[in-house]
Design a protein around this motif. Structure first.
Motif, short mmCIF file in Angstrom:
data_model
loop_
_atom_site.label_atom_id
_atom_site.label_comp_id
_atom_site.label_asym_id
_atom_site.label_seq_id
_atom_site.Cartn_x
_atom_site.Cartn_y
_atom_site.Cartn_z
N ARG A 99 0.78 -1.24 0.00
CA ARG A 99 0.00 0.00 0.00
C ARG A 99 0.81 1.28 0.00
O ARG A 99 0.22 2.37 0.01
CB ARG A 99 -0.94 -0.02 1.20
N PHE A 100 2.12 1.21 0.03
CA PHE A 100 2.94 2.43 0.03
C PHE A 100 4.17 2.19 -0.82
O PHE A 100 4.62 1.06 -0.98
CB PHE A 100 3.30 2.85 1.46
N PRO A 101 4.74 3.24 -1.42
CA PRO A 101 5.89 3.08 -2.31
C PRO A 101 7.16 2.71 -1.54
O PRO A 101 7.37 3.17 -0.41
CB PRO A 101 6.02 4.44 -2.99
N ILE A 102 7.98 1.90 -2.18
CA ILE A 102 9.22 1.45 -1.54
C ILE A 102 10.37 1.43 -2.54
O ILE A 102 10.15 1.47 -3.75
CB ILE A 102 9.08 0.05 -0.89
N ASP A 103 11.58 1.36 -2.01
CA ASP A 103 12.79 1.07 -2.78
C ASP A 103 13.18 -0.37 -2.44
O ASP A 103 13.11 -0.77 -1.28
CB ASP A 103 13.95 2.00 -2.40
N LEU A 104 13.59 -1.13 -3.45
CA LEU A 104 14.06 -2.50 -3.24
C LEU A 104 15.56 -2.50 -3.53
O LEU A 104 15.99 -2.07 -4.60
CB LEU A 104 13.36 -3.47 -4.19
N ILE A 105 16.33 -3.00 -2.57
CA ILE A 105 17.78 -3.04 -2.69
C ILE A 105 18.18 -4.51 -2.74
O ILE A 105 17.91 -5.27 -1.80
CB ILE A 105 18.44 -2.33 -1.50
N PHE A 106 18.81 -4.91 -3.85
CA PHE A 106 19.21 -6.30 -4.05
C PHE A 106 20.68 -6.45 -3.68
O PHE A 106 21.52 -5.65 -4.11
CB PHE A 106 18.98 -6.71 -5.50
N LEU A 107 20.99 -7.48 -2.88
CA LEU A 107 22.35 -7.71 -2.40
C LEU A 107 22.77 -9.15 -2.69
O LEU A 107 21.95 -10.06 -2.64
CB LEU A 107 22.43 -7.44 -0.89
N ASP A 108 24.06 -9.34 -2.94
CA ASP A 108 24.56 -10.67 -3.24
C ASP A 108 24.91 -11.44 -1.97
O ASP A 108 24.66 -10.97 -0.85
CB ASP A 108 25.74 -10.61 -4.22
N HIS A 109 25.52 -12.61 -2.13
CA HIS A 109 25.88 -13.46 -0.99
C HIS A 109 26.98 -12.84 -0.12
O HIS A 109 27.15 -13.25 1.03
CB HIS A 109 26.32 -14.85 -1.48
N ASN A 110 27.69 -11.84 -0.64
CA ASN A 110 28.69 -11.11 0.16
C ASN A 110 28.09 -9.88 0.82
O ASN A 110 28.83 -9.07 1.38
CB ASN A 110 29.87 -10.70 -0.74
N LYS A 111 26.78 -9.73 0.72
CA LYS A 111 26.03 -8.61 1.31
C LYS A 111 26.39 -7.28 0.67
O LYS A 111 26.34 -6.24 1.31
CB LYS A 111 26.20 -8.58 2.83
N ARG A 112 26.73 -7.32 -0.61
CA ARG A 112 27.03 -6.09 -1.37
C ARG A 112 25.85 -5.78 -2.30
O ARG A 112 25.26 -6.67 -2.90
CB ARG A 112 28.29 -6.26 -2.20
N VAL A 113 25.55 -4.50 -2.42
CA VAL A 113 24.46 -4.05 -3.30
C VAL A 113 24.83 -4.38 -4.74
O VAL A 113 25.91 -4.01 -5.21
CB VAL A 113 24.21 -2.53 -3.14
N VAL A 114 23.93 -5.10 -5.43
CA VAL A 114 24.15 -5.42 -6.84
C VAL A 114 23.22 -4.62 -7.75
O VAL A 114 23.52 -4.43 -8.93
CB VAL A 114 24.02 -6.94 -7.12
N SER A 115 22.10 -4.16 -7.21
CA SER A 115 21.17 -3.32 -7.96
C SER A 115 20.08 -2.84 -7.01
O SER A 115 19.99 -3.29 -5.87
CB SER A 115 20.53 -4.09 -9.13
N PHE A 116 19.26 -1.93 -7.50
CA PHE A 116 18.10 -1.50 -6.73
C PHE A 116 17.02 -1.00 -7.67
O PHE A 116 17.29 -0.59 -8.80
CB PHE A 116 18.43 -0.47 -5.66
N GLN A 117 15.79 -1.09 -7.20
CA GLN A 117 14.61 -0.59 -7.90
C GLN A 117 14.04 0.51 -7.01
O GLN A 117 13.67 0.26 -5.87
CB GLN A 117 13.56 -1.69 -8.10
N GLU A 118 14.00 1.72 -7.54
CA GLU A 118 13.54 2.85 -6.74
C GLU A 118 12.08 3.19 -7.01
O GLU A 118 11.59 3.04 -8.12
CB GLU A 118 14.40 4.08 -7.02
N ASN A 119 11.41 3.65 -5.96
CA ASN A 119 10.06 4.18 -6.04
C ASN A 119 9.06 3.20 -6.66
O ASN A 119 8.27 3.57 -7.53
CB ASN A 119 10.05 5.51 -6.78
N ALA A 120 9.09 1.96 -6.21
CA ALA A 120 8.10 0.97 -6.66
C ALA A 120 6.72 1.41 -6.17
O ALA A 120 6.55 1.71 -4.99
CB ALA A 120 8.46 -0.41 -6.12
N GLN A 121 5.77 1.47 -7.08
CA GLN A 121 4.45 2.03 -6.78
C GLN A 121 3.48 1.02 -6.18
O GLN A 121 3.46 -0.14 -6.58
CB GLN A 121 3.87 2.64 -8.05
N PRO A 122 2.64 1.48 -5.24
CA PRO A 122 1.67 0.60 -4.59
C PRO A 122 0.79 -0.14 -5.59
O PRO A 122 0.39 0.43 -6.62
CB PRO A 122 0.83 1.56 -3.75
#
Length: 165
Positions: A99-122
């Protein structure tokens, strides 16, 4: 007299049907609240400085992973949901019943950011892919990835509270 009895019988039958007609049922979704299960720190890799410290709720069972932040009205700025998977692979998320917009942060097995999706809409059911191999997904309020100047390569560390039984 026979006509009168038939009329009364039909009237009684009609009233019974009307009385049995039920109101449309609506299912009320119980409020889902945040449960702090651990703490997470995001670090800027280039300077090894802290980007943010967050209280986290952890999604690790199939049910928790499937429902995620669905049916919630909001989340505080210092709160996040961390999805923990057993294997590393490309991930796809969507916003069904979120019900609210979010950012999704994808991380690998080393806990490093590999990508992100910003402002995903409800309520948007379009696929939000990781576009890279990921083992963790961190969901935060929309706009935080930009506010934090998050970059691929930044890293996280987290710990889970141990519950004594």
């Amino acid at each position: 007299m026979k006509t009168f009895k038939i009329a009364i019988l039909l009237l009684s039958f009609s009233l019974t049907i009307v009385a049995c007609k039920s109101e449309p049922k609506s299912i009320k979704q119980p409020e889902v609240t945040f449960t702090k299960e651990g703490e997470l720190t995001l670090y800027k890799t280039t300077a090894d400085t802290i980007i943010a410290k967050l209280d986290i709720e952890i999604a690790k069972t199939p049910f928790e992973i499937e429902t995620g932040l669905m049916y919630r009205e909001s989340m505080k700025k210092n709160q996040a949901m961390l999805f923990v998977f057993n294997e590393i692979r490309e991930r796809n998320f969507y916003m069904k019943n979120t019900r609210f917009p979010i950012d999704l942060i994808f991380l690998d097995h080393n806990k490093r950011v590999v990508s992100f999706q910003e402002n995903a809409q409800p309520f948007n059911e379009a696929s939000l892919p990781s576009n890279a191999l990921a083992q963790f997904v961190l969901e935060v309020n929309a706009g935080l990835a930009e506010e934090w100047l998050l970059e691929v390569g930044d890293r996280m560390d987290y710990f889970v509270f141990k519950i004594e039984e």
